[in-house]
Design an enzyme around this catalytic site. Structure first.
Site, PDB file in Angstrom:
ATOM      1  N   LYS A 200       0.871  -1.174   0.000  1.00  0.00           N
ATOM      2  CA  LYS A 200       0.000   0.000   0.000  1.00  0.00           C
ATOM      3  C   LYS A 200       0.907   1.221   0.000  1.00  0.00           C
ATOM      4  CE  LYS A 200      -3.739   2.296   2.427  1.00  0.00           C
ATOM      5  NZ  LYS A 200      -4.667   2.239   3.560  1.00  0.00           N
ATOM      6  N   ARG A 210     -10.491   9.923   1.534  1.00  0.00           N
ATOM      7  CA  ARG A 210     -10.369  10.611   2.825  1.00  0.00           C
ATOM      8  C   ARG A 210     -11.427  11.696   2.939  1.00  0.00           C
ATOM      9  NH1 ARG A 210      -3.729  10.808   2.795  1.00  0.00           N
ATOM     10  NH2 ARG A 210      -3.471   8.545   2.787  1.00  0.00           N
ATOM     11  N   LYS A 222       1.408   9.864   5.737  1.00  0.00           N
ATOM     12  CA  LYS A 222       1.441   8.437   6.086  1.00  0.00           C
ATOM     13  C   LYS A 222       2.727   7.760   5.603  1.00  0.00           C
ATOM     14  CE  LYS A 222      -3.593   7.949   6.496  1.00  0.00           C
ATOM     15  NZ  LYS A 222      -4.751   7.035   6.310  1.00  0.00           N
ATOM     16  N   GLU A 238       7.643  -7.015   1.557  1.00  0.00           N
ATOM     17  CA  GLU A 238       6.358  -7.014   2.278  1.00  0.00           C
ATOM     18  C   GLU A 238       5.550  -8.264   1.930  1.00  0.00           C
ATOM     19  OE1 GLU A 238       5.286  -5.128   4.594  1.00  0.00           O
ATOM     20  OE2 GLU A 238       6.188  -3.134   4.459  1.00  0.00           O
ATOM     21  N   LYS A 253      -1.983  -1.587  -3.939  1.00  0.00           N
ATOM     22  CA  LYS A 253      -2.903  -0.454  -3.903  1.00  0.00           C
ATOM     23  C   LYS A 253      -2.125   0.851  -3.951  1.00  0.00           C
ATOM     24  CE  LYS A 253      -6.111   1.670  -0.740  1.00  0.00           C
ATOM     25  NZ  LYS A 253      -6.697   1.651   0.569  1.00  0.00           N
ATOM     26  N   TYR A 318     -14.765   0.761  -7.184  1.00  0.00           N
ATOM     27  CA  TYR A 318     -16.040   1.457  -7.026  1.00  0.00           C
ATOM     28  C   TYR A 318     -16.913   1.291  -8.266  1.00  0.00           C
ATOM     29  CZ  TYR A 318     -13.410   3.297  -3.158  1.00  0.00           C
ATOM     30  OH  TYR A 318     -12.647   3.375  -2.022  1.00  0.00           O
TER      31      TYR A 318
END
Ligand code: PBG
Length: 328
Positions: A200, A210, A222, A238, A253, A318
């Site tokens: 991510k 957000r 972040k 990861e 992502k 979406y």
């Protein structure tokens, strides 16, 4: 007079000549079975989200109706996000593991009405954290890892207790997949899967999301937990860790700007690969289509098809319902 022709042994166009031939040789299939629909829920009536035209913040009942409509079109997986009111946010995000919270209630309602739909949940503190971070923020501003993982385990357990099929930690803390696996198993949830947000990235493409949750970090960014967009070798690290810790799926992502990472995962992973076409990717298509510059329907199938071609087994988007309608 003889037809003039080049002396070619290979004419790739022959395989593109008719629709039936093209269908026969197509390498990548896009079907609703691979799509996961992200849904937003809040305590209130259904309302449109300004930053994401065409996407709603659902009431609990409205959301259950949408899950039914999606299922009828073949989209049988959803991932849930809560837009929480400011009053319930705290520095440690305790609402994240409230067994009477809105997410556990929503899971229960979906399972009561649509038991066959796969319910995925987001595990991270940002909707409930007054600092807007995925983890707990120490007084000096650092996002503390191990204390956060403890809370994430409680959150994942709460979701599993409520009936979630798959929990999806999106926080990027170190060691959370293994810790969540251990917690779930210890409480008898050996059947509940983990879809890890593995690579991510610290991406500007999350902006509209957000806006939808009012969850932007109150200070800082972040970048100490989400990955540097410049790196792909680190994504493999990861991935190895998440799989070793027990992840059932690994995710990349955003999706579209990171198709090379999707391909890396597809080639190296022994578990299914998911990719998340995020809010900013959605908004770019919607905005360009609204201005009349792009053909929305063609762009939807092309972007999702590209993510599949790059190697994603599962796509969170979406556009899931819209795409399923186009594909039917
Ligand atoms: C938070 C979370 C984010 C998204 C999914 N889970 C935002 C973030 O990390 O800031 C982004 C989804 C999107 O942009 O569509 N844990």
């Amino acid at each position: 007079m003889a037809h003039p022709h080049l002396e070619l042994t290979a004419r790739p166009r022959r395989n593109r000549r008719t629709p039936a031939i093209r269908d026969m040789v197509r390498e990548t299939e896009l079907s609703p079975a691979h799509l996961v629909l992200p849904l937003f829920v809040h305590r209130g009536p259904v309302e449109p989200i300004d930053s994401m035209p065409g996407v709603n913040r659902w009431s609990l009942d409205g959301l259950v109706g949408e899950v039914g409509r999606a299922a009828e079109l073949g989209v049988r997986a959803v991932v849930l996000f809560e837009a929480a009111p400011e009053e319930i946010k705290t520095p440690t995000g305790d609402e994240a593991w409230n067994p009477d919270g809105l997410i556990p209630q929503t899971i229960g309602a979906i399972k009561a009405h649509h038991p066959d739909t796969v319910v995925m949940t987001d595990v991270a503190l940002d909707p409930y954290n007054s600092d807007g971070h995925d983890g707990i923020v120490a007084p000096d501003g650092t996002i503390v890892n191990d204390e956060t993982v403890e809370v994430l385990c409680r959150q994942a357990l709460t979701h599993a207790d409520a009936g979630a099929d798959i929990v999806a930690p999106s926080d990027m803390m170190d060691g959370r997949v293994g810790a969540i696996r251990e917690t779930l198993d210890h409480h008898g949830h050996t059947e509940v899967g983990i879809c890890a947000y593995t690579a991510k990235y610290a991406s500007a493409f999350f902006g509209p999301f957000r806006g939808a949750l009012d969850s932007a970090p109150r200070s800082g960014d972040k970048k100490t937990y989400q990955m540097d967009p410049a790196n792909s070798r680190e994504a493999l690290r990861e991935m190895e860790l998440d799989i070793a810790e027990g992840a059932d799926m690994v995710m990349v992502k955003p999706a579209g700007p990171y198709l090379d990472v999707v391909r890396l995962f597809a080639d190296a992973s022994v578990v299914p690969v998911a990719a998340y076409q995020v809010s900013g990717e959605y908004l770019m298509v919607k905005a360009a289509a609204a201005s009349g510059w792009l053909d929305e329907q063609a762009i939807i199938t092309e972007t999702l098809g590209g993510i599949r071609r790059a190697g994603a087994d599962v796509i969170l988007t979406y556009f899931a319902v819209q795409a399923a309608r186009l594909l039917s």
